[in-house]
Design a protein around this motif. Structure first.
Motif, PDB file in Angstrom:
ATOM      1  N   LEU A   1       2.872   2.778   3.117  1.00 38.66           N
ATOM      2  CA  LEU A   1       2.788   1.927   4.309  1.00 38.66           C
ATOM      3  C   LEU A   1       4.050   1.061   4.317  1.00 38.66           C
ATOM      4  O   LEU A   1       4.287   0.278   3.395  1.00 38.66           O
ATOM      5  CB  LEU A   1       1.522   1.049   4.271  1.00 38.66           C
ATOM      6  CG  LEU A   1       1.386  -0.020   5.363  1.00 38.66           C
ATOM      7  CD1 LEU A   1       1.372   0.594   6.762  1.00 38.66           C
ATOM      8  CD2 LEU A   1       0.106  -0.831   5.163  1.00 38.66           C
TER       9      LEU A   1
ATOM     10  N   LEU B   1      -4.442  -1.620   7.462  1.00 34.07           N
ATOM     11  CA  LEU B   1      -4.455  -1.068   6.103  1.00 34.07           C
ATOM     12  C   LEU B   1      -5.452   0.101   5.994  1.00 34.07           C
ATOM     13  O   LEU B   1      -5.115   1.162   5.473  1.00 34.07           O
ATOM     14  CB  LEU B   1      -4.812  -2.175   5.105  1.00 34.07           C
ATOM     15  CG  LEU B   1      -4.844  -1.781   3.635  1.00 34.07           C
ATOM     16  CD1 LEU B   1      -3.474  -1.326   3.154  1.00 34.07           C
ATOM     17  CD2 LEU B   1      -5.341  -2.941   2.775  1.00 34.07           C
TER      18      LEU B   1
ATOM     19  N   SER C   1      -4.234   3.114   8.035  1.00 36.57           N
ATOM     20  CA  SER C   1      -3.077   3.766   7.414  1.00 36.57           C
ATOM     21  C   SER C   1      -3.508   4.560   6.175  1.00 36.57           C
ATOM     22  O   SER C   1      -2.981   5.635   5.920  1.00 36.57           O
ATOM     23  CB  SER C   1      -1.976   2.760   7.079  1.00 36.57           C
ATOM     24  OG  SER C   1      -2.307   2.031   5.931  1.00 36.57           O
ATOM     25  N   LYS C   2      -4.501   4.069   5.463  1.00 38.08           N
ATOM     26  CA  LYS C   2      -4.985   4.803   4.279  1.00 38.08           C
ATOM     27  C   LYS C   2      -5.517   6.188   4.651  1.00 38.08           C
ATOM     28  O   LYS C   2      -5.215   7.169   3.984  1.00 38.08           O
ATOM     29  CB  LYS C   2      -6.106   4.010   3.588  1.00 38.08           C
ATOM     30  CG  LYS C   2      -5.572   3.024   2.581  1.00 38.08           C
ATOM     31  CD  LYS C   2      -6.730   2.361   1.862  1.00 38.08           C
ATOM     32  CE  LYS C   2      -6.255   1.257   0.950  1.00 38.08           C
ATOM     33  NZ  LYS C   2      -7.370   0.408   0.533  1.00 38.08           N
TER      34      LYS C   2
ATOM     35  N   SER D   1       0.866  -1.174   0.000  1.00 35.04           N
ATOM     36  CA  SER D   1       0.000   0.000   0.000  1.00 35.04           C
ATOM     37  C   SER D   1       0.905   1.226   0.000  1.00 35.04           C
ATOM     38  O   SER D   1       1.988   1.196   0.575  1.00 35.04           O
ATOM     39  CB  SER D   1      -0.885   0.004   1.249  1.00 35.04           C
ATOM     40  OG  SER D   1      -1.789   1.092   1.198  1.00 35.04           O
TER      41      SER D   1
ATOM     42  N   SER E   1       4.599   8.778   6.035  1.00 31.03           N
ATOM     43  CA  SER E   1       4.645   7.311   5.992  1.00 31.03           C
ATOM     44  C   SER E   1       3.970   6.722   7.230  1.00 31.03           C
ATOM     45  O   SER E   1       3.799   7.408   8.237  1.00 31.03           O
ATOM     46  CB  SER E   1       6.098   6.818   5.934  1.00 31.03           C
ATOM     47  OG  SER E   1       6.705   6.955   7.201  1.00 31.03           O
ATOM     48  N   VAL E   2       3.612   5.452   7.122  1.00 31.77           N
ATOM     49  CA  VAL E   2       3.048   4.730   8.269  1.00 31.77           C
ATOM     50  C   VAL E   2       3.795   3.413   8.427  1.00 31.77           C
ATOM     51  O   VAL E   2       4.035   2.702   7.452  1.00 31.77           O
ATOM     52  CB  VAL E   2       1.533   4.430   8.079  1.00 31.77           C
ATOM     53  CG1 VAL E   2       0.995   3.601   9.237  1.00 31.77           C
ATOM     54  CG2 VAL E   2       0.725   5.718   7.941  1.00 31.77           C
ATOM     55  N   THR E   3       4.188   3.116   9.663  1.00 33.12           N
ATOM     56  CA  THR E   3       4.766   1.812   9.984  1.00 33.12           C
ATOM     57  C   THR E   3       3.860   1.190  11.041  1.00 33.12           C
ATOM     58  O   THR E   3       3.538   1.839  12.029  1.00 33.12           O
ATOM     59  CB  THR E   3       6.188   1.976  10.567  1.00 33.12           C
ATOM     60  OG1 THR E   3       6.988   2.671   9.616  1.00 33.12           O
ATOM     61  CG2 THR E   3       6.821   0.628  10.880  1.00 33.12           C
TER      62      THR E   3
END
Ligand code: ZN
Length: 220
Positions: free
Chosen positions: A49, A190, A193-194, A46, A203-205
């Motif tokens: 992500l 998911l 994070s979207k 994604s 960013s996303v972790t």
């Protein structure tokens, strides 16, 4: 009648309440040895992500731990459980994080329980790392059927437009660490994070305490 809480002491295991001279990270060595550390990495394709890390495999002891943590007033378990997640952060060298956010519960679920277990984990981790923890930035707007009662394909639909960002400006250009207690199919992480990315995060972790499966993948 007021329910009396029993607070574990220094020499008592936070989980089994046994007195022990071998308390490590608030847990006795017997309980600790039963935990299955995986420090797993799962790639979820994604945009922006960075994938999801998980500390423990979801086994019978983690199931009981989570049950106590979420449904039996076991909020103090955020202490040992966040320490376990910090180990994953260290081992996997997860850095360059500007802000920590937890997967939200619907406000009705949260007031029923008295706390959001993922937020407690996020708060402990943020305190230890000196990173700001955003509260109520992402909210859950619909309280639908629990995910576990649905089949995989229904889950995707069930989560559509359920998560909303309230204060977009706080997310702009930030590298976010997104905390949850468990990952199964990855759809919750998911979806959250979207909306975070759409709101302008860099960013996303993801980081979850447990995972129902071990991907065995090592991030290159
Ligand atoms: Zn124990």
């Amino acid at each position: 009648m007021i329910k009396k809480l029993i607070y574990p002491t220094d020499r008592k295991c936070f989980f089994c309440y046994e007195l022990s001279n071998n308390i490590n990270n608030y847990l006795c060595s017997e309980c600790y040895q039963r935990l299955e550390f995986i420090h797993d990495y799962r790639d979820i394709p994604s945009d922006r992500l960075n994938g999801v890390y998980s500390s423990l495999l979801y086994t019978s002891i983690t199931k009981d731990l989570l049950h106590k943590f979420k449904f039996e007033d076991g909020n103090y378990l955020c202490k040992p459980l966040s320490e376990i997640m910090l180990e994953t952060i260290k081992k996997r060298e997860i850095n360059n994080i500007d802000m920590i956010i937890s997967v939200p519960l619907h406000r009705l679920r949260e007031s029923e329980r008295g706390y959001n277990q993922s937020y407690l984990l996020a708060r402990e981790i943020g305190n230890k790392l000196g990173i700001y923890v955003g509260k109520d930035i992402v909210i859950k707007t619909k309280n639908k059927k629990p995910q576990s009662k649905l089949q995989y394909y229904d889950r995707l639909g069930n989560l559509k437009e359920v998560f909303k960002v309230k204060r977009k400006e706080e997310l702009r250009d930030k590298n976010i660490l997104l905390i949850d207690d468990i990952i199964t199919t990855g759809t919750t992480i998911l979806e959250v994070s979207k909306v975070i990315i759409e709101a302008g995060a860099k960013s996303v972790t993801g980081l979850t305490l447990t995972s129902t499966n071990h991907s065995g993948k090592i991030k290159q």
